[in-house]
Design a protein around this motif. Structure first.
Motif, short mmCIF file in Angstrom:
data_model
loop_
_atom_site.label_atom_id
_atom_site.label_comp_id
_atom_site.label_asym_id
_atom_site.label_seq_id
_atom_site.Cartn_x
_atom_site.Cartn_y
_atom_site.Cartn_z
N UNK A 638 -5.55 -4.68 31.23
CA UNK A 638 -5.27 -5.90 30.48
C UNK A 638 -6.48 -6.47 29.78
N UNK A 639 -7.68 -6.32 30.38
CA UNK A 639 -8.89 -6.94 29.84
C UNK A 639 -9.65 -6.05 28.86
N UNK A 640 -9.46 -4.75 28.91
CA UNK A 640 -10.27 -3.84 28.10
C UNK A 640 -10.30 -4.19 26.61
N UNK A 641 -9.17 -4.58 25.97
CA UNK A 641 -9.25 -4.90 24.54
C UNK A 641 -10.15 -6.10 24.22
N UNK A 642 -10.47 -6.92 25.24
CA UNK A 642 -11.30 -8.10 25.01
C UNK A 642 -12.72 -7.89 25.51
N UNK A 643 -13.17 -6.65 25.57
CA UNK A 643 -14.46 -6.34 26.19
C UNK A 643 -15.63 -7.08 25.55
N UNK A 644 -15.52 -7.45 24.27
CA UNK A 644 -16.65 -8.13 23.59
C UNK A 644 -16.49 -9.64 23.55
N UNK A 645 -15.50 -10.19 24.24
CA UNK A 645 -15.22 -11.63 24.18
C UNK A 645 -15.63 -12.34 25.46
N UNK A 646 -15.63 -13.67 25.37
CA UNK A 646 -15.81 -14.52 26.55
C UNK A 646 -14.44 -14.87 27.09
N UNK A 647 -14.24 -14.69 28.39
CA UNK A 647 -12.93 -14.92 29.00
C UNK A 647 -12.60 -16.40 29.03
N UNK A 648 -11.52 -16.78 28.36
CA UNK A 648 -11.06 -18.16 28.38
C UNK A 648 -11.65 -19.03 27.31
N UNK A 649 -12.80 -18.66 26.75
CA UNK A 649 -13.44 -19.50 25.75
C UNK A 649 -12.59 -19.62 24.49
N UNK A 650 -11.70 -18.64 24.28
CA UNK A 650 -10.79 -18.72 23.14
C UNK A 650 -9.82 -19.88 23.23
#
Length: 677
Positions: A638-650
């Motif tokens: 579930x998380x792999x596509x967001x590897x370059x992002x901050x979790x929840x900051x969106x």
């Protein structure tokens, strides 16, 4: 399993968890509806055949029995084979639905309205508000042309109209006359023959300090009754007119909030004169009033607090009134005119959202082919917006909530671009934004939507959508760890909100600044917690329960996780809709590993919204602590596509740090990395 039934709108059934029960085709719904109309009495099979078919086909009796068997399987799925049914029973020559007295919304509604008549005004108002909220559309909505439902539909409609008037009476008794006026005005626009409603509206206007408007309403009522019905006004209306002219003492409002007040300043005088002129010029029964009402609700929705809550309530009432007129084009305009920008991806009122989606779907079907393209786009954008995050109960057959919402968003965008209508395109893009959460890691896509909204709105002076674009970009740049960029969009949104008196914007920018303080890593935890608490206080009374509930505890938990501290162990914390994803961590903090493992195995995939990545990270943290390889695999995937992002900051509200860190920890536990790739 306790089953509930709904007939105050399309006929439906819910299981004990509130999930819709699949009832198959229209004949199955017709059988269920016919048995509900019978109110626990037996309906012979021959009568069911007569009611279901104008010209019964051969084998109709067998078909009815097949429908009943399918309904039984749906309503009592855990009943052993060949065991007698407890709910839909066979008795003598036919069938009966032995539903409990509170299992059918119409039966509950009838009792609630009856009980309200015996309660003190404040309790009566609360009871009536709740009961009127159960309506999702016209009663037995899909059976308007059937003789067997006609009398019950008429009875329930009359009961609802009386409940609206009882609610107005309760508000008047509590000194809240001004609050009663919009409801009564909309009520009379669709039901101008309600003489008691005219009396209540005139009295409410008088008590709100609008004597001239009150007399104009009474004159309009007299003209309508005499010219349209050929009857003179009753003694109640005649006596009220004389009492208003005489300023009779008994008309004075009781002491209480919301009573008469002085209009303040030039703006207030302009408003009073304009509304009085509208009252005089546009007849109470005019359909234009419905569209004008929605226009007012759009403005009301962005004022925050009670304005937003009232707009949601009256919007559904306006849609219902439009549907009752049977004019699909008018209904499309009433639904589509409420193009209030939306930034949060969890509905504040799922029941009302479901009612709006259902009405929009019915109206799309009812619009004649050819033309009405702008109306279709607005209906589709409405479906995309209102089916965000959590799904409404009523969907097109064969579609999932996410699939239908995404499909509607894309169709709305395509039509809007073809029509070259900037306002329509902005509305459609808002719907597209709400449907960009099918998976993690889509912050860049949302950033592009926000950028287009800002550019489009700046060119065409669409202020509220310009603010929306900045807020979307604030979220997206935060997810991409571009805080200077996010800061700029927060400042731009605040400037526009101050200039145009839009207080709700500050709720989101204040939460963002608490997140920003946390992300600097330089402020003490106590200072960040204080900033979050101040931001949460801003939500009190903002009219956004879908945002408010559980958010502060979740934000404070995000700080604890970032600093390697366990979750709080207090069982009395209200985690709201985030409970399933937090519960394993709370149980771990209480040293209840077995219970935590059981809770983790029950954790569903996070809903498709702005906190998708954050909830996956909480799940990952519990899975790593418990060594649950199946959940580790799910979280990694579930998380792999967001590897370059901050979790929840969106979300623009909170952050759990870099997603990459969670992926590394998941991979380090074993084979998660290989399985997830």
């Amino acid at each position: 399993m306790r089953v509930g039934f709904g007939v105050l709108g399309p006929v439906t059934a819910w299981d004990g968890d509130g999930a819709a029960i699949a009832l198959k085709g229209p004949r199955h719904r017709a059988v269920l509806a016919r048995l509900i109309v019978a109110r626990r009495r037996v309906v012979p099979v021959t009568r069911l055949v007569e009611d279901l078919w104008a010209d019964p086909p051969p084998g109709a009796v067998g078909a009815v029995r097949t429908f009943v068997a399918a309904l039984r399987r749906a309503l009592e799925p855990e009943r052993p084979p060949r065991a007698p049914a407890d709910l839909l029973v066979t008795e003598g020559p036919g069938y009966a639905l032995r539903a409990e007295p509170d299992a059918v919304d119409a039966w509950r509604f009838e009792r609630a309205v009856s009980a309200a008549a015996t309660l003190p005004p404040e309790d009566a108002l609360a009871r009536l508000e709740e009961a009127l909220g159960w309506w999702r559309g016209p009663a037995y909505a899909e059976f308007t042309d059937t003789a067997w439902a006609g009398a019950e539909r008429s009875r329930l409609t009359e009961l609802r109209l009386r409940a609206v008037e009882q609610r107005a009476e309760a508000r008047l008794s509590l000194g809240r006359a001004a609050e009663a006026v919009p409801d009564l005005d909309a009520h009379l626009a669709e039901h101008p023959w309600r003489e008691d409603a005219w009396r209540l509206l005139a009295l409410a206007l008088y008590r709100a300090g609008r004597q001239g408007d009150a007399l104009a309403v009474l004159r309009r009522a007299r003209t309508l009754l005499v010219e349209q019905l050929g009857v003179d006004p009753g003694p109640g209306l005649r006596r009220l007119e004389a009492d208003i002219l005489a300023h009779a003492d008994h008309l004075d409002p009781p002491t209480g909030p919301g009573g008469a007040g002085e209009e303040g300043g030039a703006a207030g005088q302009v408003w009073a004169r304009a509304t009085a002129a509208y009252d005089r010029t546009v007849g109470a029964g005019a359909r234009a009033r419905l569209e004008s009402t929605v226009g007012l609700l759009r403005g009301l929705a962005v004022t925050g607090g009670g304005g937003l809550e009232a707009a949601r309530l009256h919007r559904v009432a306006a849609v219902t009134a439009a549907e009752e007129l049977g004019d699909a084009a008018l209904t499309a305009r009433v639904i589509g005119a409420y193009d209030v920008p939306a930034i949060w991806t969890r509905s504040d009122d799922p029941e009302r959202s479901a009612a709006v989606v259902s009405a929009a779907e019915r109206t799309l079907t009812a619009l004649p082919p050819g033309g009405h393209e702008a109306a279709r786009a607005r209906l589709l954008a409405t479906i995309a917006l209102e089916s965000r995050g959590a799904a409404p109960r009523t969907l097109r057959a064969g579609s999932t909530p996410s699939a239908r919402g995404l499909q509607a968003a894309r169709q709305a965008e395509r039509i809007a671009r073809g029509l070259d209508d900037p306002a329509l395109l902005a509305f459609a893009l808002n719907g597209v934004f709400m449907q960009t959460f099918q998976r993690a890691g889509l912050a860049s896509r949302r950033d592009a939507i926000g950028a287009e909204l800002v550019a489009l709105s700046t060119r065409h002076d669409l202020v509220t959508y310009e603010i929306l674009g900045h807020l979307i970009r604030l979220q997206a740049r935060g997810a991409l760890a571009d805080f200077p960029g996010a800061d700029g969009h927060a400042a731009a949104a605040d400037r526009l909100a101050e200039r145009h008196e839009l207080p709700l914007v500050g709720v989101f920018t204040q939460w963002y600044r608490a997140l920003r303080l946390a992300e600097t890593g330089r402020a003490p935890v106590a200072e960040v917690e204080t900033a979050y608490r101040k931001a949460a206080a801003r939500l009190d009374g903002a009219g956004m329960p879908g945002l408010e509930r559980g958010l502060l505890p979740l934000a404070l938990l995000s700080l604890r996780v970032r600093h390697g501290r366990p979750a709080p162990t207090d069982d009395h914390i209200d985690w709201g809709p985030y409970t399933p994803w937090v519960r394993p961590l709370v149980l771990l903090a209480q040293d209840r590993r077995d219970a935590a493992g059981a809770a983790l195995r029950e954790v569903p995939d996070p809903p498709p919204d702005l906190l998708l990545e954050a909830l996956w990270c909480l799940t990952a943290r519990a899975a790593i602590a418990l060594g649950d390889r199946e959940t580790i695999r799910r979280a990694y995937s579930g998380l792999t596509p967001a590897a370059t992002e901050l979790a929840g900051a969106g979300s623009g509200l909170l952050s759990l740090g870099p997603v990459a860190r969670y992926l590394e920890e998941l991979a380090a536990t074993g084979s998660a990395g290989q399985e997830g790739r």
